[in-house]
Every structure is written in C-alpha cells, then in structure tokens.
Design a protein around this motif. Structure first.
Motif, PDB file in Angstrom:
ATOM      1  N   TYR A 238      65.291  37.481  43.072  1.00  0.00           N
ATOM      2  CA  TYR A 238      64.208  36.617  42.603  1.00  0.00           C
ATOM      3  C   TYR A 238      62.823  37.213  42.860  1.00  0.00           C
ATOM      4  CZ  TYR A 238      67.676  32.888  42.172  1.00  0.00           C
ATOM      5  OH  TYR A 238      68.756  32.121  41.817  1.00  0.00           O
ATOM      6  N   LEU A 239      62.792  38.328  43.603  1.00  0.00           N
ATOM      7  CA  LEU A 239      61.493  38.846  44.036  1.00  0.00           C
ATOM      8  C   LEU A 239      61.189  40.212  43.442  1.00  0.00           C
ATOM      9  CD1 LEU A 239      61.699  38.033  47.873  1.00  0.00           C
ATOM     10  CD2 LEU A 239      60.761  36.624  46.039  1.00  0.00           C
ATOM     11  N   VAL A 240      59.956  40.383  43.011  1.00  0.00           N
ATOM     12  CA  VAL A 240      59.498  41.698  42.569  1.00  0.00           C
ATOM     13  C   VAL A 240      58.977  42.454  43.785  1.00  0.00           C
ATOM     14  CG1 VAL A 240      57.889  42.923  41.064  1.00  0.00           C
ATOM     15  CG2 VAL A 240      58.881  40.747  40.320  1.00  0.00           C
ATOM     16  N   HIS A 241      58.251  41.731  44.645  1.00  0.00           N
ATOM     17  CA  HIS A 241      57.743  42.319  45.898  1.00  0.00           C
ATOM     18  C   HIS A 241      58.218  41.448  47.038  1.00  0.00           C
ATOM     19  CE1 HIS A 241      55.010  44.387  43.294  1.00  0.00           C
ATOM     20  NE2 HIS A 241      54.492  43.256  42.892  1.00  0.00           N
ATOM     21  N   LYS A 242      58.355  42.034  48.184  1.00  0.00           N
ATOM     22  CA  LYS A 242      58.673  41.250  49.390  1.00  0.00           C
ATOM     23  C   LYS A 242      57.465  40.388  49.732  1.00  0.00           C
ATOM     24  CE  LYS A 242      62.720  42.231  51.106  1.00  0.00           C
ATOM     25  NZ  LYS A 242      63.631  41.090  51.151  1.00  0.00           N
ATOM     26  N   ASN A 243      57.712  39.229  50.284  1.00  0.00           N
ATOM     27  CA  ASN A 243      56.670  38.363  50.823  1.00  0.00           C
ATOM     28  C   ASN A 243      55.510  38.063  49.866  1.00  0.00           C
ATOM     29  OD1 ASN A 243      55.375  36.713  52.571  1.00  0.00           O
ATOM     30  ND2 ASN A 243      55.298  38.165  54.260  1.00  0.00           N
ATOM     31  N   PRO A 244      55.785  37.457  48.716  1.00  0.00           N
ATOM     32  CA  PRO A 244      54.687  37.125  47.806  1.00  0.00           C
ATOM     33  C   PRO A 244      53.949  35.859  48.234  1.00  0.00           C
ATOM     34  CG  PRO A 244      56.758  36.355  46.891  1.00  0.00           C
ATOM     35  CD  PRO A 244      57.092  37.034  48.204  1.00  0.00           C
ATOM     36  N   LEU A 245      54.458  35.189  49.268  1.00  0.00           N
ATOM     37  CA  LEU A 245      53.934  33.864  49.601  1.00  0.00           C
ATOM     38  C   LEU A 245      52.695  33.939  50.483  1.00  0.00           C
ATOM     39  CD1 LEU A 245      54.413  30.813  49.426  1.00  0.00           C
ATOM     40  CD2 LEU A 245      55.690  31.003  51.539  1.00  0.00           C
ATOM     41  N   LEU A 246      52.816  34.643  51.605  1.00  0.00           N
ATOM     42  CA  LEU A 246      51.690  34.720  52.541  1.00  0.00           C
ATOM     43  C   LEU A 246      50.902  35.979  52.192  1.00  0.00           C
ATOM     44  CD1 LEU A 246      54.184  33.379  54.816  1.00  0.00           C
ATOM     45  CD2 LEU A 246      51.865  32.601  55.293  1.00  0.00           C
ATOM     46  N   ARG A 247      50.020  35.866  51.243  1.00  0.00           N
ATOM     47  CA  ARG A 247      49.322  37.008  50.661  1.00  0.00           C
ATOM     48  C   ARG A 247      48.078  37.311  51.486  1.00  0.00           C
ATOM     49  NH1 ARG A 247      45.427  37.769  46.611  1.00  0.00           N
ATOM     50  NH2 ARG A 247      44.957  35.569  46.938  1.00  0.00           N
ATOM     51  N   LYS A 248      47.013  36.504  51.339  1.00  0.00           N
ATOM     52  CA  LYS A 248      45.794  36.744  52.106  1.00  0.00           C
ATOM     53  C   LYS A 248      45.415  35.558  52.979  1.00  0.00           C
ATOM     54  CE  LYS A 248      43.194  39.913  49.124  1.00  0.00           C
ATOM     55  NZ  LYS A 248      41.973  40.004  48.288  1.00  0.00           N
ATOM     56  N   GLY A 249      45.695  34.371  52.497  1.00  0.00           N
ATOM     57  CA  GLY A 249      45.395  33.167  53.291  1.00  0.00           C
ATOM     58  C   GLY A 249      43.920  32.968  53.559  1.00  0.00           C
ATOM     59  N   MET A 250      43.090  33.201  52.546  1.00  0.00           N
ATOM     60  CA  MET A 250      41.653  33.031  52.752  1.00  0.00           C
ATOM     61  C   MET A 250      41.042  32.127  51.670  1.00  0.00           C
ATOM     62  SD  MET A 250      40.366  36.819  51.560  1.00  0.00           S
ATOM     63  CE  MET A 250      38.664  36.422  51.093  1.00  0.00           C
ATOM     64  N   THR A 251      39.825  31.679  51.920  1.00  0.00           N
ATOM     65  CA  THR A 251      39.115  30.900  50.902  1.00  0.00           C
ATOM     66  C   THR A 251      38.136  31.822  50.179  1.00  0.00           C
ATOM     67  OG1 THR A 251      37.463  30.243  52.530  1.00  0.00           O
ATOM     68  CG2 THR A 251      39.263  28.709  52.164  1.00  0.00           C
ATOM     69  N   GLY A 252      37.929  31.568  48.910  1.00  0.00           N
ATOM     70  CA  GLY A 252      36.910  32.315  48.158  1.00  0.00           C
ATOM     71  C   GLY A 252      37.371  33.667  47.641  1.00  0.00           C
ATOM     72  N   ASP A 253      38.676  33.942  47.683  1.00  0.00           N
ATOM     73  CA  ASP A 253      39.163  35.246  47.187  1.00  0.00           C
ATOM     74  C   ASP A 253      38.898  35.388  45.688  1.00  0.00           C
ATOM     75  OD1 ASP A 253      40.405  37.746  47.528  1.00  0.00           O
ATOM     76  OD2 ASP A 253      42.356  36.963  46.917  1.00  0.00           O
ATOM     77  N   TRP A 254      38.709  34.232  44.998  1.00  0.00           N
ATOM     78  CA  TRP A 254      38.461  34.288  43.551  1.00  0.00           C
ATOM     79  C   TRP A 254      37.266  35.178  43.229  1.00  0.00           C
ATOM     80  CZ3 TRP A 254      33.814  32.668  41.496  1.00  0.00           C
ATOM     81  CH2 TRP A 254      33.014  31.863  42.307  1.00  0.00           C
ATOM     82  N   LYS A 255      36.315  35.263  44.180  1.00  0.00           N
ATOM     83  CA  LYS A 255      35.101  36.060  43.908  1.00  0.00           C
ATOM     84  C   LYS A 255      35.448  37.533  43.692  1.00  0.00           C
ATOM     85  CE  LYS A 255      32.281  32.796  46.398  1.00  0.00           C
ATOM     86  NZ  LYS A 255      32.045  32.324  47.738  1.00  0.00           N
ATOM     87  N   ASN A 256      36.597  37.956  44.217  1.00  0.00           N
ATOM     88  CA  ASN A 256      37.031  39.349  44.025  1.00  0.00           C
ATOM     89  C   ASN A 256      37.710  39.577  42.678  1.00  0.00           C
ATOM     90  OD1 ASN A 256      36.230  40.174  46.644  1.00  0.00           O
ATOM     91  ND2 ASN A 256      38.041  39.136  47.481  1.00  0.00           N
ATOM     92  N   TYR A 257      37.967  38.511  41.932  1.00  0.00           N
ATOM     93  CA  TYR A 257      38.746  38.668  40.684  1.00  0.00           C
ATOM     94  C   TYR A 257      38.073  38.084  39.446  1.00  0.00           C
ATOM     95  CZ  TYR A 257      42.371  40.126  43.837  1.00  0.00           C
ATOM     96  OH  TYR A 257      43.064  40.825  44.783  1.00  0.00           O
ATOM     97  N   PHE A 258      37.227  37.068  39.614  1.00  0.00           N
ATOM     98  CA  PHE A 258      36.593  36.444  38.446  1.00  0.00           C
ATOM     99  C   PHE A 258      35.323  37.215  38.081  1.00  0.00           C
ATOM    100  CE2 PHE A 258      37.979  31.800  37.826  1.00  0.00           C
ATOM    101  CZ  PHE A 258      39.204  31.969  38.441  1.00  0.00           C
ATOM    102  N   THR A 259      35.078  37.382  36.785  1.00  0.00           N
ATOM    103  CA  THR A 259      33.773  37.875  36.370  1.00  0.00           C
ATOM    104  C   THR A 259      32.812  36.678  36.419  1.00  0.00           C
ATOM    105  OG1 THR A 259      34.153  37.312  34.058  1.00  0.00           O
ATOM    106  CG2 THR A 259      34.822  39.532  34.753  1.00  0.00           C
ATOM    107  N   VAL A 260      31.522  36.972  36.359  1.00  0.00           N
ATOM    108  CA  VAL A 260      30.525  35.885  36.364  1.00  0.00           C
ATOM    109  C   VAL A 260      30.783  34.978  35.162  1.00  0.00           C
ATOM    110  CG1 VAL A 260      28.056  35.364  36.152  1.00  0.00           C
ATOM    111  CG2 VAL A 260      28.826  37.255  37.616  1.00  0.00           C
TER     112      VAL A 260
END
Ligand code: A3P
Length: 285
Positions: A238-260
C-alpha cells in the motif's frame, strides 16, 4: 484525479478499505454508545495525533498500549471495512475515529451523549500534507502536482470531498455539550494546554506526571519512532514510501509550496465560502 476513488453519495472515498455497503451501514446501523469518544477530521488535519493523545489519556500516559497495538485497532475507523467490525466488537468505553462528513456520520450519534472531538487545520497545510500523503500510498488516485491537487481540492474532488462542506457541517455542532472543536495550530502552539482542555471535556483528571508522559509519548518524534503509529504495520504493497504519515508536523509548510497567485486564489475561494462563519474558528495566518 479521482478516477480510482470510490464514489458514494457524490463523495470520493479511497477505493481500498471503503465500500458502499459499510458506508451505508456506518450511517444507518452503527450504534453509538454514550461513553464513546470519537476523533473526527478531514484527512491530514492531525487525526493520528489526536488518536494517540486520547489513547495516552486513557492509559494515563503509560506507552504500553500505544506501543503494542496498531493505532487503527486502538481507535477503529467506523466507516472502513475493517474498522466497522472492530468497532462493533469493542467493549466498554470506546475510542473511535472517522473522516465522515456530518451528513454521512452514524445517525445514532445525534441522539446519544457520545463525544466528538473535531480537529481543524489550516486548509493550505491540509493540501500540502494531502498531496504528499496521497502521492505516497496506493489506496487512491495519486495527484500529479501540488497545483493539480489544489485545483481538485477546491472542487471537492479529493478523498472525502469538499473540505469547506466538511468543516461547515461539523462546525454547526459547536454549541453542543458533547462536541469539542480543536485546531492543529493550537495543539502545536500549546500542546499541554490543549491536552488539559481535552481532559476537561472528557471529565478526566490527570496528574502532572501523567500529563508529562502523555506529552512525551504523543510527540512528533515519539510517534515517528512508534511502529504501531508510524505506518510500519501497513502492508508495503500500500506504500510508495515508508512512513508517509509523520512527514514534517509543522504549521505553515504551505508557504514552501504555494505561489503567491495560488495563495491569493485560495484565499478568495475561502472568503466566498466561509465568510459568514466567525473568523476565530480559523486560528491561522
Ligand atoms: P504533515 O504532512 O504536514 O507533516 P492525519 O493524521 O490527519 O493524516 O494528519 C497527518 C499530519 O499530522 C501530518 O502532517 C503529520 O506529520 C501530522 N502529525 C501527526 N502526528 C503529529 C504529532 N505528534 N505532532 C505534530 N504533527 C503531527
């Protein structure tokens, strides 16, 4: 992007673990008991974190249970094929979990004293977390990019449907005594105070040393290392990568991926769909 999902009542569900029959039974036949405590979320909002905290409150911080039994067996998902049976078999006060929108949630809940804790998270972080998660598991159609996942999210064409509808539905319960709404952001900002709030809602008294153990054993690091909580027990198929669940656990990570432009487009839709709800329900930037 949901071609590989199962559609039920106009909502896409992951094809593995979900079936129309159990989804119908969860709504119509599941018997909620007054002493049940249910974690309810839109996926990627901190479901497993709250489940782990509730298990540890139950064991007074002792990690034996969370380290020996898979998290989905400790707090079964009512609407999944394996979870439905498991939940039915459980005796005594049950911890349960659900991603269902309110209109598909067990009818019996609404005439019971069972408690629901609903966790909400900044939807932009839900999108980023969801993009990585659905790309890393083989239960549902994989998104091609954050951009595509964002577009599908705005259309409600992602597993469990529209975040906006999910939140609107559950938020309407906020004045009920047996309903507690929490945010991932407050859990991150002040975990101790939020755990105390949960204990108060549950009518549980925890001693200071028990509280320290609950915090220690539900930390991101502890959960990442706990084989019973970090996806180690999920079949590799069922997994492509090990441990896809506990990735970064932070708030505001969207700023690293969304354009303005993407962030502005998202804010516009959020405003259109949620402007009539009190702003304090959404405690993020
Ligand atoms: P990220 O992908 O942003 O890291 P869910 O349980 O609803 O699927 O949510 C998963 C998200 O909750 C993931 O977010 C995961 O890292 C985060 N999470 C899980 N346990 C956590 C913990 N103990 N502390 C902080 N975040 C946690």
């Amino acid at each position: 992007m949901s071609d590989d999902n199962l559609w039920y009542e106009g909502i896409p569900f992951p094809r593995v673990f979900y079936s129309p029959e159990i989804l119908r039974k969860a709504r119509e036949e599941f018997v909620m008991k007054d002493e049940d405590v249910v974690t309810v979320t839109f996926p990627k909002s901190g479901t497993h974190w709250l489940m782990e905290i509730l298990c540890l409150i139950h064991s007074k911080g002792d990690p034996k249970w969370v380290q020996s039994v898979p998290i989905w067996d400790r707090s079964p998902w009512i609407e999944t094929d394996p979870g439905f049976e498991l939940a039915n078999k459980k005796e005594g006060p049950r911890l349960l979990t659900s991603h269902l929108p309110i209109h598909l949630f067990p009818k019996s809940f609404f005439s019971s004293k069972a408690k629901v804790i609903y966790v909400i998270r900044n939807p932009k972080d839900v999108i980023v977390s969801g993009y990585f998660y659905w790309s890393s598991v083989n239960f549902a159609k994989k998104p091609k990019s954050v951009k595509q996942f964002l577009e599908c999210f705005l259309e409600g064409n992602v597993p469990f449907g529209s975040w906006f509808d999910h939140v609107r539905g559950w938020v309407s319960m906020r004045e009920r005594e047996n309903f507690l709404m929490l945010s991932y952001e407050e859990l991150k900002r002040d975990t101790e105070k939020t755990v105390e709030k949960i204990c108060q809602f549950l009518g549980k008294k925890v001693e200071p040393e028990e509280l320290s153990l609950i915090l220690k054993n539900s930390s991101f690091q502890a959960m990442r290392e706990n084989k019973m909580s970090n996806f180690s027990v999920v079949d590799d198929a069922y997994l492509v990568h090990k441990n896809p669940l506990l990735r970064k656990g932070m708030t505001g990570d969207w700023k690293n991926y969304f354009t303005v432009a993407q962030a502005e487009a998202f804010d516009k839709v959020f405003q259109e769909k949620m402007a009539d709800l009190p702003r304090e329900l959404f405690p993020w930037e």
